[in-house]
Design a protein around this motif. Structure first.
Motif, PDB file in Angstrom:
ATOM      1  N   GLU A  99       0.824  -1.220   0.000  1.00 24.17           N
ATOM      2  CA  GLU A  99       0.000   0.000   0.000  1.00 24.17           C
ATOM      3  C   GLU A  99       0.852   1.262   0.000  1.00 24.17           C
ATOM      4  O   GLU A  99       0.505   2.268   0.606  1.00 24.17           O
ATOM      5  CB  GLU A  99      -0.959  -0.007   1.194  1.00 24.17           C
ATOM      6  N   GLN A 100       1.968   1.219  -0.721  1.00 22.37           N
ATOM      7  CA  GLN A 100       2.821   2.409  -0.847  1.00 22.37           C
ATOM      8  C   GLN A 100       2.431   3.250  -2.057  1.00 22.37           C
ATOM      9  O   GLN A 100       2.973   4.333  -2.251  1.00 22.37           O
ATOM     10  CB  GLN A 100       4.292   1.983  -0.940  1.00 22.37           C
ATOM     11  N   ILE A 101       1.556   2.732  -2.902  1.00 21.04           N
ATOM     12  CA  ILE A 101       0.936   3.550  -3.940  1.00 21.04           C
ATOM     13  C   ILE A 101      -0.569   3.315  -3.887  1.00 21.04           C
ATOM     14  O   ILE A 101      -1.040   2.295  -3.366  1.00 21.04           O
ATOM     15  CB  ILE A 101       1.466   3.228  -5.357  1.00 21.04           C
ATOM     16  N   LYS A 102      -1.288   4.266  -4.404  1.00 19.49           N
ATOM     17  CA  LYS A 102      -2.750   4.194  -4.381  1.00 19.49           C
ATOM     18  C   LYS A 102      -3.216   3.026  -5.246  1.00 19.49           C
ATOM     19  O   LYS A 102      -2.667   2.764  -6.322  1.00 19.49           O
ATOM     20  CB  LYS A 102      -3.316   5.517  -4.905  1.00 19.49           C
ATOM     21  N   PHE A 103      -4.238   2.312  -4.773  1.00 16.68           N
ATOM     22  CA  PHE A 103      -4.753   1.159  -5.509  1.00 16.68           C
ATOM     23  C   PHE A 103      -5.294   1.596  -6.873  1.00 16.68           C
ATOM     24  O   PHE A 103      -5.935   2.635  -6.999  1.00 16.68           O
ATOM     25  CB  PHE A 103      -5.866   0.479  -4.697  1.00 16.68           C
ATOM     26  N   PHE A 104      -5.040   0.784  -7.893  1.00 16.57           N
ATOM     27  CA  PHE A 104      -5.614   1.005  -9.222  1.00 16.57           C
ATOM     28  C   PHE A 104      -6.019  -0.348  -9.790  1.00 16.57           C
ATOM     29  O   PHE A 104      -5.534  -1.404  -9.345  1.00 16.57           O
ATOM     30  CB  PHE A 104      -4.616   1.723 -10.146  1.00 16.57           C
ATOM     31  N   ASP A 105      -6.889  -0.341 -10.756  1.00 11.24           N
ATOM     32  CA  ASP A 105      -7.369  -1.579 -11.372  1.00 11.24           C
ATOM     33  C   ASP A 105      -6.289  -2.134 -12.303  1.00 11.24           C
ATOM     34  O   ASP A 105      -5.913  -1.496 -13.285  1.00 11.24           O
ATOM     35  CB  ASP A 105      -8.661  -1.298 -12.146  1.00 11.24           C
ATOM     36  N   THR A 106      -5.785  -3.309 -11.992  1.00  5.96           N
ATOM     37  CA  THR A 106      -4.699  -3.894 -12.779  1.00  5.96           C
ATOM     38  C   THR A 106      -5.201  -4.717 -13.961  1.00  5.96           C
ATOM     39  O   THR A 106      -4.393  -5.145 -14.793  1.00  5.96           O
ATOM     40  CB  THR A 106      -3.835  -4.817 -11.892  1.00  5.96           C
ATOM     41  N   GLU A 107      -6.490  -4.953 -14.049  1.00  4.96           N
ATOM     42  CA  GLU A 107      -7.028  -5.746 -15.154  1.00  4.96           C
ATOM     43  C   GLU A 107      -6.813  -5.033 -16.489  1.00  4.96           C
ATOM     44  O   GLU A 107      -6.992  -3.817 -16.590  1.00  4.96           O
ATOM     45  CB  GLU A 107      -8.518  -6.024 -14.944  1.00  4.96           C
TER      46      GLU A 107
END
Length: 515
Positions: A99-107
């Motif tokens: 969680e050192q970067i903001k979550f994003f959709d990896t799909e």
């Protein structure tokens, strides 16, 4: 996303095809450890050190400061993973799981690239194959090194993001500073690129009209060619001149060749290959270097010559097993490299151009210099090239010594332009013929015997001549069909709808050896 578990995608290059690889990064309770599982090679195991340093120098808390068990899984686990292109995906997965970067959709996103210790992203091989993988799997975004972006952008309808360093990628993923999408690479080949490739223009060759005619026919129909003559007759120069009269590449051919050169690591900072290749391996080449393969299978010379010319100078000096290995690609236009778990197929649709002396000393049959070889030596030398291989070479011509009066003739500056245009016209006729018959080939040389029977209808006199030639000259069935294909090419050069008697008789004279 499950807390402390991140999943994203990368790619593995198998021959010329890229395979989708799932990269999972998991954090668990326990003493510090950083393990990469999933059948990775030595370069992949060393990714731990590169990722550690790259993250630290990009102001991210690295794995070696994390007092937890870190596991990176590359799936499917039964596929061998090679190379350093997984560094970027592992680094991004680690940042997501911690969680050192903001979550994003990896799909729908693929990450490939090798990390330098300071966070820079180094180039990879096979970027074009990976871009094709995205399109085939309906993925939308590809993050890869900046130096590979123009190459990957040859594939339309996907978003290509060329990344310089890890910080730049983090800013993009957190939407602080977006990376501009790479514009689609426009295919604009340089028409003059091929003319200077091998350093010889056909207009520079004095005399040798018969050989130049054979070159023209070979180029027009993508036929194989063998030149036999004394040393210094100009065989090598004629072979090099062939590339100057070949028609320019179309987009489909360029993508296929670029994919091969990219996988082999031979693209050398070019966006795409814009000329037909001319490959001239030395006679000491190994079968693997010629055919392809190795521990991590790579394309060989026959594939690097795809849609171009493979030139074998002093053909009898090549290893016998290597020459015999050419028989498959000469027939099928591809080469199969078998391994324990799978078989890789490399494209190898090339024109074989070979040169040889008639005997060890080179002067057997020469009118001006006496041959010093005995009959047994001559026979033994010529038998180094087997009959089955010779049978697959459409055009076989003798190249005599150049006369002094020919050397003094003035050069025709427009000769190559005239010949090249006639070849382009002949290729266009072939393209339209095969298109109207819904056949997925481009040149006469690619026709099967069934297609020859369907598409080549000689005039009555030509049909009678063909029957006589087959009955009296002892040519093989393969040789018979190859003569018909050469005759069809000659007719195309003359813009003749039918194969006439003179086309067939000229085609037959190029089979100078008894079948």
């Amino acid at each position: 996303m499950i807390k402390n578990l991140a999943k994203l995608y990368s790619a593995e290059l198998e021959g010329l095809q890229a395979r989708l690889i799932e990269v999972e990064v998991d954090l668990n309770v326990g003493l510090h450890s950083f393990n990469i599982v999933g059948l990775g090679d030595k370069a992949l195991q060393e990714a731990k050190e590169r990722v550690n340093s790259a993250l630290k120098n990009s102001d991210i808390k690295p794995p070696n400061k994390e007092n937890r068990k870190i596991t990176v899984n590359l799936a499917p686990a039964d596929i061998k993973k090679t190379g350093s292109q997984y560094d970027l995906a592992i680094a991004v997965g680690y940042m997501l799981s911690t969680e050192q970067i903001k979550f994003f959709d990896t799909e729908g996103k693929i990450f490939v690239g090798e990390l330098a210790l300071d966070g820079r992203i180094r180039g990879i091989n096979g970027a074009l194959s990976i871009a094709k993988l995205l399109k085939d799997n309906e993925f939308k975004e590809l993050f890869l090194p900046k130096e590979n972006a123009r190459e990957a952008a040859l594939i339309k309808d996907i978003k290509i993001f060329g990344v310089d360093n890890l910080k730049e990628l983090i800013n993009h993923l957190e939407e602080r500073e977006l990376i501009k999408k790479e514009p689609e690479t426009e295919f604009l080949p340089d028409p003059s690129a091929s003319s200077g490739l091998a350093g010889t223009d056909i207009s520079e060759i004095k005399g040798q009209e018969h050989a130049k005619r054979a070159l023209t026919i070979a180029a027009a129909g993508a036929h194989n060619l063998l030149m036999i003559g004394s040393p210094g007759a100009g065989k090598t120069m004629l072979a090099q001149a062939l590339i100057s009269i070949l028609p320019p590449l179309d987009l489909e051919e360029s993508i296929a060749i670029t994919q091969i050169y990219s996988a082999a690591g031979l693209l050398k900072n070019r966006d795409f290959i814009e000329h037909r290749p001319f490959r001239a391996p030395h006679h000491t080449a190994s079968p693997v270097s010629m055919i392809g393969g190795g521990q991590n299978p790579r394309p060989g010379e026959v594939s690097l010559a795809h849609s171009g010319v493979l030139f074998l100078d002093e053909m009898p000096e090549f290893r016998r097993d290597l020459l015999e290995a050419l028989r498959q690609p000469l027939e099928s236009g591809s080469i199969n490299v078998a391994r324990a778990k799978n078989t890789l197929t490399f494209p190898a649709r090339f024109s074989l151009v070979a040169a040889m002396n008639p005997c060890p000393c080179g002067y057997w049959g020469d009118k001006e210099k006496e041959c010093k070889c005995g009959a047994h030596e001559v026979s033994r030398y010529q038998k180094k090239v087997s009959g089955p291989l010779l049978d697959r070479i459409d055009i076989q011509v003798e190249v005599p010594r150049v006369r002094l009066e020919d050397l003094k003739k003035q050069r025709d500056e427009k000769l190559s332009e005239k010949i090249k245009q006639s070849i382009i016209n002949a290729r266009q006729i072939q393209k339209e013929r095969f298109k109207s018959n819904k056949i997925q080939i481009k040149t006469n040389a690619e026709m099967s015997s069934r297609q020859v029977d369907e598409l080549i209808n000689p005039e009555p006199k030509a049909a009678t001549l063909a029957k006589d030639l087959f009955g009296k000259s002892l040519i093989s069935a393969r040789g018979y069909y190859r003569i018909l294909k050469i005759a069809r090419t000659i007719a195309d050069l003359e813009k003749s709808q039918d194969v006439e008697e003179n086309h067939l008789s000229e085609a037959f004279q190029y089979r100078i050896r008894k079948e």
